[in-house]
Write an enzyme that holds these catalytic residues in place. Sequence first.
Site, short mmCIF file in Angstrom:
data_model
loop_
_atom_site.label_atom_id
_atom_site.label_comp_id
_atom_site.label_asym_id
_atom_site.label_seq_id
_atom_site.Cartn_x
_atom_site.Cartn_y
_atom_site.Cartn_z
N GLU A 256 0.89 -1.17 0.00
CA GLU A 256 0.00 0.00 0.00
C GLU A 256 0.92 1.21 0.00
OE1 GLU A 256 -3.17 -0.32 -0.12
OE2 GLU A 256 -3.57 -2.34 0.60
N CYS A 295 -3.31 8.42 3.66
CA CYS A 295 -3.04 7.89 2.32
C CYS A 295 -4.25 8.09 1.41
CB CYS A 295 -2.69 6.41 2.43
SG CYS A 295 -3.87 5.51 3.44
P1 NAP Z 1 8.43 4.78 4.71
O1 NAP Z 1 9.60 5.64 4.96
O2 NAP Z 1 8.42 3.99 3.47
O3 NAP Z 1 8.31 3.87 5.98
C1 NAP Z 1 7.29 2.92 6.08
C2 NAP Z 1 7.76 1.76 6.90
O4 NAP Z 1 8.80 1.09 6.23
C3 NAP Z 1 8.30 2.15 8.28
O5 NAP Z 1 7.89 1.20 9.23
C4 NAP Z 1 9.81 2.09 8.06
O6 NAP Z 1 10.51 1.81 9.25
C5 NAP Z 1 9.88 0.91 7.13
N1 NAP Z 1 11.12 0.81 6.39
C6 NAP Z 1 11.82 1.80 5.83
N2 NAP Z 1 12.92 1.29 5.23
C7 NAP Z 1 12.89 -0.05 5.43
C8 NAP Z 1 13.76 -1.13 5.08
N3 NAP Z 1 14.89 -0.92 4.38
N4 NAP Z 1 13.43 -2.38 5.48
C9 NAP Z 1 12.31 -2.61 6.18
N5 NAP Z 1 11.46 -1.62 6.55
C10 NAP Z 1 11.75 -0.36 6.17
O7 NAP Z 1 7.09 5.59 4.69
P2 NAP Z 1 6.52 6.59 5.76
O8 NAP Z 1 7.30 7.85 5.64
O9 NAP Z 1 6.37 5.96 7.09
O10 NAP Z 1 5.05 6.77 5.21
C11 NAP Z 1 4.70 7.78 4.29
C12 NAP Z 1 4.22 7.20 3.00
O11 NAP Z 1 3.36 6.09 3.24
C13 NAP Z 1 3.42 8.18 2.21
O12 NAP Z 1 4.02 8.35 0.98
C14 NAP Z 1 2.06 7.55 2.05
O13 NAP Z 1 1.50 7.67 0.78
C15 NAP Z 1 2.29 6.14 2.33
N6 NAP Z 1 1.10 5.57 2.97
C16 NAP Z 1 0.32 4.73 2.25
C17 NAP Z 1 -0.80 4.17 2.83
C18 NAP Z 1 -1.68 3.22 2.07
O14 NAP Z 1 -2.49 2.56 2.68
N7 NAP Z 1 -1.56 3.13 0.78
C19 NAP Z 1 -1.09 4.44 4.15
C20 NAP Z 1 -0.27 5.29 4.86
C21 NAP Z 1 0.85 5.84 4.26
P3 NAP Z 1 11.27 2.97 10.06
O15 NAP Z 1 10.24 3.92 10.51
O16 NAP Z 1 11.90 2.23 11.18
O17 NAP Z 1 12.24 3.59 9.12
#
Ligand code: NAP
Length: 523
Positions: A256, A295
């Site tokens: 997602e 999102c």
């Molecule tokens: P993110 O930076 O991609 O982080 C999301 C998750 O991934 C966090 O738990 C992060 O952990 C983890 N993560 C990052 N790098 C990783 C790796 N190398 N290996 C394993 N896990 C890893 O995104 P975010 O900043 O939290 O969220 C913002 C984005 O999410 C927005 O762009 C939004 O569109 C999207 N979003 C989508 C939905 C949907 O349902 N489609 C819902 C909510 C948000 P850490 O925090 O420990 O780095």
Amino acid sequence: MSTLESFLCGRWVSGAGRPATLVNPSTEEPLAEASTEGLDFGAALEHARHRGGPALRAMTFGERGALLKSLASAVHAKRDELLDLAMRNGGNTRGDAKFDVDGAAGTLGAYAELGASLGDARALLDGDAVNLGRSSRLAGQHVLTPRHGVAVHVNAFNFPAWGLAEKAAQALLAGMPVITKPATATALVAHRMVQLLVDSGALPDGALQLVTGGAGDLIDRLGSQDVLAFTGAGSTGMMLRGKVNLLAASTHVNVEADSLNAAVLGPDVERGSDTWDLFVADVVRDMTQKTGQKCTAIRRVFVPAAMLDAAQEDLADRLSACRVGNVLADGVTMGPVSTAAQLRDARAGIERLAASGARVVLGGAAAVQGVGAPEGKGYFVAPTLLRLDDNTRGDDVHEHEVFAPVATLIPYGSVPEAVALVHRGGGSLVSSVYTDDRAVAAEVALGVASSNGRVCVVSAKVAGAWLGPGAVLPQLLHGGPGRAGGGEELGGLRGVSLYLQRTALQGYGPLLEHITAGARRVG
Ligand code: NAP
């Protein structure tokens, strides 16, 4: 300052090394630390595979539904404490926090009811048996059974309670043990929730584990029976789904990700009508609720060219009443974005949309002093409305998600043109059409469906009952094609099927009937 531990192999443990610091985004005051360095994720996966999985699979769907009901009660019982944590660590207003925490309990409750409706079944039948010859001697039957691995859930920072609960509800109902990893920056709520769920005593050993901090080598250890469900940035999702071990084992991965959700105001809607008011209320709510960090929030607002000035005026009017500041201060209606990185990205994103051809008509990228926040502190962004007069320009308006209180008004000339513009988002979670004209409703709803996981048809008839496109309901699919990640969650049993293997049984008809006796037909 407290240390947030992970819950692995039935114990609360913390990692070594330099921890990450969690802060209050309204004040930048440090709240807690977390580290997972050196923790043994291999042992955690084995614990889930050998303890949690068999225990859950031994239960019926009805028993797992009862388990989810206990979890919903455990969350609900500590609602105020969780709301307080969400306000302090997430920058949520109390209303935003309720959206997350009540959404968590509600989704667990909805899946509890679904489990109860499946009763004593341990397997599900996908459709009826089919005869493979002239008689029932040789028959086939599709069945759904739980995968024998671990469901690893990686969540975004914006919904620490709901994100954990909605994914866990589906996996646990299916009969798969869960290792959940909230985003580190806002992990206080998820951490407390897992404490509550574990303390409820409802979960078998190994059914739920928590990683508070970095994922280390957890994802690299997944195999063919495991599932990875990820919510977050598209770039992270792409990197994770491209991991060699996941590709080699055909591990089921659900993503997602980013979404440029659209709202289309129908050409029939008059200013001041009920449908106009629904449209204005939805855009304003989506821009300001959770500081636009949803999102499903509306990012692109398509309006008939002749109505563009009126729409801008009414939206700007409502958005100007928003009081941005420390969520604990009186009268504040919108908090900060959740992290310093989000603040940087939001400001850069607004500038990027402007460089792409849109102009700022309200708010902007400049620093904001939040009401009730220490001077110069806090991650505040003004509600920002942009306007793209030339709808042939502005590629970034369709392609770059600014995860903040930001949306862009865009004119259209005809309904087919509006439909084509919605598709330029490259795949979204949800789009909405506001109209009382049946022909417009049908043309837009079916016209944009292939680019959207969900389409809302909003007319005066739903006034009073309408929750807005941002409310993700357990009965309906959440996920979207293309940029949105191509995933499917929720939607009743549709989301549960990620954790179930569909298998075609083939053989002597009466024997197949014996084997599948007690299974529940769902397809
Ligand atoms: P993110 O930076 O991609 O982080 C999301 C998750 O991934 C966090 O738990 C992060 O952990 C983890 N993560 C990052 N790098 C990783 C790796 N190398 N290996 C394993 N896990 C890893 O995104 P975010 O900043 O939290 O969220 C913002 C984005 O999410 C927005 O762009 C939004 O569109 C999207 N979003 C989508 C939905 C949907 O349902 N489609 C819902 C909510 C948000 P850490 O925090 O420990 O780095």
